[in-house]
Design a protein around this motif. Structure first.
Motif, PDB file in Angstrom:
ATOM      1  N   ARG A  73      -9.973   2.153   1.855  1.00  0.00           N
ATOM      2  CA  ARG A  73     -10.758   2.852   0.854  1.00  0.00           C
ATOM      3  C   ARG A  73      -9.818   3.358  -0.239  1.00  0.00           C
ATOM      4  O   ARG A  73      -8.612   3.457  -0.041  1.00  0.00           O
ATOM      5  CB  ARG A  73     -11.507   4.045   1.456  1.00  0.00           C
ATOM      6  CG  ARG A  73     -12.519   3.691   2.523  1.00  0.00           C
ATOM      7  CD  ARG A  73     -13.710   2.978   1.919  1.00  0.00           C
ATOM      8  NE  ARG A  73     -14.802   2.789   2.842  1.00  0.00           N
ATOM      9  CZ  ARG A  73     -15.010   1.700   3.551  1.00  0.00           C
ATOM     10  NH1 ARG A  73     -14.183   0.700   3.477  1.00  0.00           N
ATOM     11  NH2 ARG A  73     -16.048   1.587   4.350  1.00  0.00           N
ATOM     12  N   THR A  74     -10.397   3.731  -1.376  1.00  0.00           N
ATOM     13  CA  THR A  74      -9.614   4.245  -2.491  1.00  0.00           C
ATOM     14  C   THR A  74     -10.245   5.543  -2.970  1.00  0.00           C
ATOM     15  O   THR A  74     -11.300   5.521  -3.615  1.00  0.00           O
ATOM     16  CB  THR A  74      -9.576   3.224  -3.644  1.00  0.00           C
ATOM     17  OG1 THR A  74      -9.151   1.971  -3.109  1.00  0.00           O
ATOM     18  CG2 THR A  74      -8.627   3.657  -4.732  1.00  0.00           C
ATOM     19  N   SER A  75      -9.616   6.657  -2.664  1.00  0.00           N
ATOM     20  CA  SER A  75     -10.180   7.947  -3.064  1.00  0.00           C
ATOM     21  C   SER A  75     -10.201   8.109  -4.584  1.00  0.00           C
ATOM     22  O   SER A  75     -11.054   8.814  -5.114  1.00  0.00           O
ATOM     23  CB  SER A  75      -9.409   9.097  -2.424  1.00  0.00           C
ATOM     24  OG  SER A  75      -8.056   9.090  -2.842  1.00  0.00           O
ATOM     25  N   SER A  76      -9.286   7.428  -5.290  1.00  0.00           N
ATOM     26  CA  SER A  76      -9.255   7.554  -6.747  1.00  0.00           C
ATOM     27  C   SER A  76     -10.498   6.951  -7.394  1.00  0.00           C
ATOM     28  O   SER A  76     -10.806   7.251  -8.544  1.00  0.00           O
ATOM     29  CB  SER A  76      -7.992   6.900  -7.317  1.00  0.00           C
ATOM     30  OG  SER A  76      -7.979   5.522  -7.017  1.00  0.00           O
ATOM     31  N   GLU A  77     -11.246   6.136  -6.658  1.00  0.00           N
ATOM     32  CA  GLU A  77     -12.492   5.568  -7.162  1.00  0.00           C
ATOM     33  C   GLU A  77     -13.700   6.385  -6.742  1.00  0.00           C
ATOM     34  O   GLU A  77     -14.838   6.010  -7.015  1.00  0.00           O
ATOM     35  CB  GLU A  77     -12.644   4.123  -6.681  1.00  0.00           C
ATOM     36  CG  GLU A  77     -11.594   3.195  -7.247  1.00  0.00           C
ATOM     37  CD  GLU A  77     -11.698   1.779  -6.698  1.00  0.00           C
ATOM     38  OE1 GLU A  77     -12.582   1.519  -5.850  1.00  0.00           O
ATOM     39  OE2 GLU A  77     -10.881   0.937  -7.122  1.00  0.00           O
ATOM     40  N   ASP A  84      -4.140   8.638   4.801  1.00  0.00           N
ATOM     41  CA  ASP A  84      -3.127   8.046   3.935  1.00  0.00           C
ATOM     42  C   ASP A  84      -2.342   7.011   4.741  1.00  0.00           C
ATOM     43  O   ASP A  84      -1.833   7.296   5.825  1.00  0.00           O
ATOM     44  CB  ASP A  84      -2.199   9.146   3.427  1.00  0.00           C
ATOM     45  CG  ASP A  84      -1.215   8.664   2.384  1.00  0.00           C
ATOM     46  OD1 ASP A  84      -0.676   7.551   2.522  1.00  0.00           O
ATOM     47  OD2 ASP A  84      -0.975   9.415   1.428  1.00  0.00           O
ATOM     48  N   ASP A 115     -18.542   9.159  -2.259  1.00  0.00           N
ATOM     49  CA  ASP A 115     -18.509   7.770  -2.730  1.00  0.00           C
ATOM     50  C   ASP A 115     -19.842   7.405  -3.374  1.00  0.00           C
ATOM     51  O   ASP A 115     -20.755   8.240  -3.464  1.00  0.00           O
ATOM     52  CB  ASP A 115     -18.133   6.809  -1.598  1.00  0.00           C
ATOM     53  CG  ASP A 115     -19.177   6.726  -0.492  1.00  0.00           C
ATOM     54  OD1 ASP A 115     -20.312   7.228  -0.674  1.00  0.00           O
ATOM     55  OD2 ASP A 115     -18.864   6.143   0.562  1.00  0.00           O
ATOM     56  N   GLY A 165      -4.167   0.861  -6.005  1.00  0.00           N
ATOM     57  CA  GLY A 165      -4.769   2.141  -5.679  1.00  0.00           C
ATOM     58  C   GLY A 165      -5.265   2.276  -4.261  1.00  0.00           C
ATOM     59  O   GLY A 165      -5.703   3.341  -3.883  1.00  0.00           O
ATOM     60  N   VAL A 166      -5.231   1.238  -3.457  1.00  0.00           N
ATOM     61  CA  VAL A 166      -5.702   1.340  -2.078  1.00  0.00           C
ATOM     62  C   VAL A 166      -4.624   2.048  -1.269  1.00  0.00           C
ATOM     63  O   VAL A 166      -3.561   1.520  -1.024  1.00  0.00           O
ATOM     64  CB  VAL A 166      -6.018  -0.047  -1.474  1.00  0.00           C
ATOM     65  CG1 VAL A 166      -6.412   0.087  -0.017  1.00  0.00           C
ATOM     66  CG2 VAL A 166      -7.118  -0.721  -2.260  1.00  0.00           C
ATOM     67  N   ARG A 167      -4.909   3.264  -0.880  1.00  0.00           N
ATOM     68  CA  ARG A 167      -3.911   4.065  -0.174  1.00  0.00           C
ATOM     69  C   ARG A 167      -4.444   4.681   1.107  1.00  0.00           C
ATOM     70  O   ARG A 167      -3.717   5.327   1.816  1.00  0.00           O
ATOM     71  CB  ARG A 167      -3.403   5.186  -1.085  1.00  0.00           C
ATOM     72  CG  ARG A 167      -2.875   4.732  -2.402  1.00  0.00           C
ATOM     73  CD  ARG A 167      -1.419   4.669  -2.521  1.00  0.00           C
ATOM     74  NE  ARG A 167      -0.777   5.788  -1.893  1.00  0.00           N
ATOM     75  CZ  ARG A 167       0.474   5.779  -1.538  1.00  0.00           C
ATOM     76  NH1 ARG A 167       1.210   4.728  -1.755  1.00  0.00           N
ATOM     77  NH2 ARG A 167       1.022   6.812  -0.953  1.00  0.00           N
ATOM     78  N   GLU A 168      -5.743   4.545   1.359  1.00  0.00           N
ATOM     79  CA  GLU A 168      -6.313   5.238   2.502  1.00  0.00           C
ATOM     80  C   GLU A 168      -7.071   4.289   3.427  1.00  0.00           C
ATOM     81  O   GLU A 168      -7.607   3.269   3.005  1.00  0.00           O
ATOM     82  CB  GLU A 168      -7.277   6.339   2.048  1.00  0.00           C
ATOM     83  CG  GLU A 168      -6.609   7.463   1.287  1.00  0.00           C
ATOM     84  CD  GLU A 168      -6.727   7.314  -0.218  1.00  0.00           C
ATOM     85  OE1 GLU A 168      -5.974   8.001  -0.930  1.00  0.00           O
ATOM     86  OE2 GLU A 168      -7.535   6.515  -0.695  1.00  0.00           O
ATOM     87  N   ALA A 186       0.827  -1.203   0.000  1.00  0.00           N
ATOM     88  CA  ALA A 186       0.000   0.000   0.000  1.00  0.00           C
ATOM     89  C   ALA A 186       0.861   1.253   0.000  1.00  0.00           C
ATOM     90  O   ALA A 186       0.581   2.213  -0.708  1.00  0.00           O
ATOM     91  CB  ALA A 186      -0.921  -0.011   1.216  1.00  0.00           C
TER      92      ALA A 186
END
Length: 195
Positions: A145-149, A61, A170, A45-48, A38
């Motif tokens: 969670r993934t903010s990019s999604e 983050d 979301d 993409g999972v960073r959060e 991560a």
């Protein structure tokens, strides 16, 4: 032996000690691999980490947090700001516990909560690389969670601080605020815990 005396533990109950150590080690290795993936961005993409603090949804983050622990007893610090709840002993280190809601001038996360919610509370420690031995008090941890999604939302006006300037919606009509701990610890007011 009378009825009030518990029976001694049978060493043959459960898996053998060597098997338990092996399972624990395997779990720790898998967890470490996931955290490293991560942090390096290799985790699709999972960073959060999603958390709830005083009814609001936040994204943290993974590179800015240390660990998630159950709340420890907090010793109040005399003449500290109301948002600085005090010091907790986390793995032998004295760690400052922060109530983010109070820091923002809102009702505190501790006030008016039920026993059910207090069982879900966690302390989320800051990464050592940030240079602040602190932890946020979270009402609940919701998982990765993934903010990019999510859909980025423009923050109205210039009222949001730099550490909470990015918001997302979301697919379930929830608003998330990306909490930048590196920006938060740079805010001069954050370092002034006393009066």
């Amino acid at each position: 032996m009378d009825a009030a005396t518990p029976a001694p533990l049978d060493p043959t109950d459960g898996p053998p000690a060597g098997e338990r150590r092996s399972s624990l080690r395997q779990y720790q290795v898998q967890l470490l691999e996931r955290m490293q993936a991560a942090k390096s961005g290799a985790a699709a993409g999972v960073r959060e980490l999603g958390v709830v603090i005083a009814g609001r949804h936040y994204l943290l983050d993974l590179t800015q947090i240390g660990e998630i622990v159950t709340p420890q007893p907090v010793s109040p610090v005399p003449l500290a700001r109301p948002w600085y709840l005090g010091l907790a002993n986390i793995r032998g280190d004295l760690t400052g516990v922060i109530d983010l809601a109070r820091y923002q001038g809102q009702p505190g996360a501790v006030a008016g909560t039920s026993a059910a919610t207090s069982a879900e509370r966690r302390l989320i420690t800051f990464s050592p690389k940030l240079g602040f031995n602190c932890a946020l008090l979270a009402d609940r941890v919701l998982g990765l969670r993934t903010s990019s999604e999510m859909q980025a939302v423009a923050v109205p006006g210039a009222g949001a601080p730099a550490w909470a300037a990015h918001q997302f919606d979301d697919g379930e009509d929830r608003r998330w605020t990306l909490l930048d701990l590196a920006q938060l610890v740079r805010e001069p007011r954050f370092a002034l815990v006393g009066f």
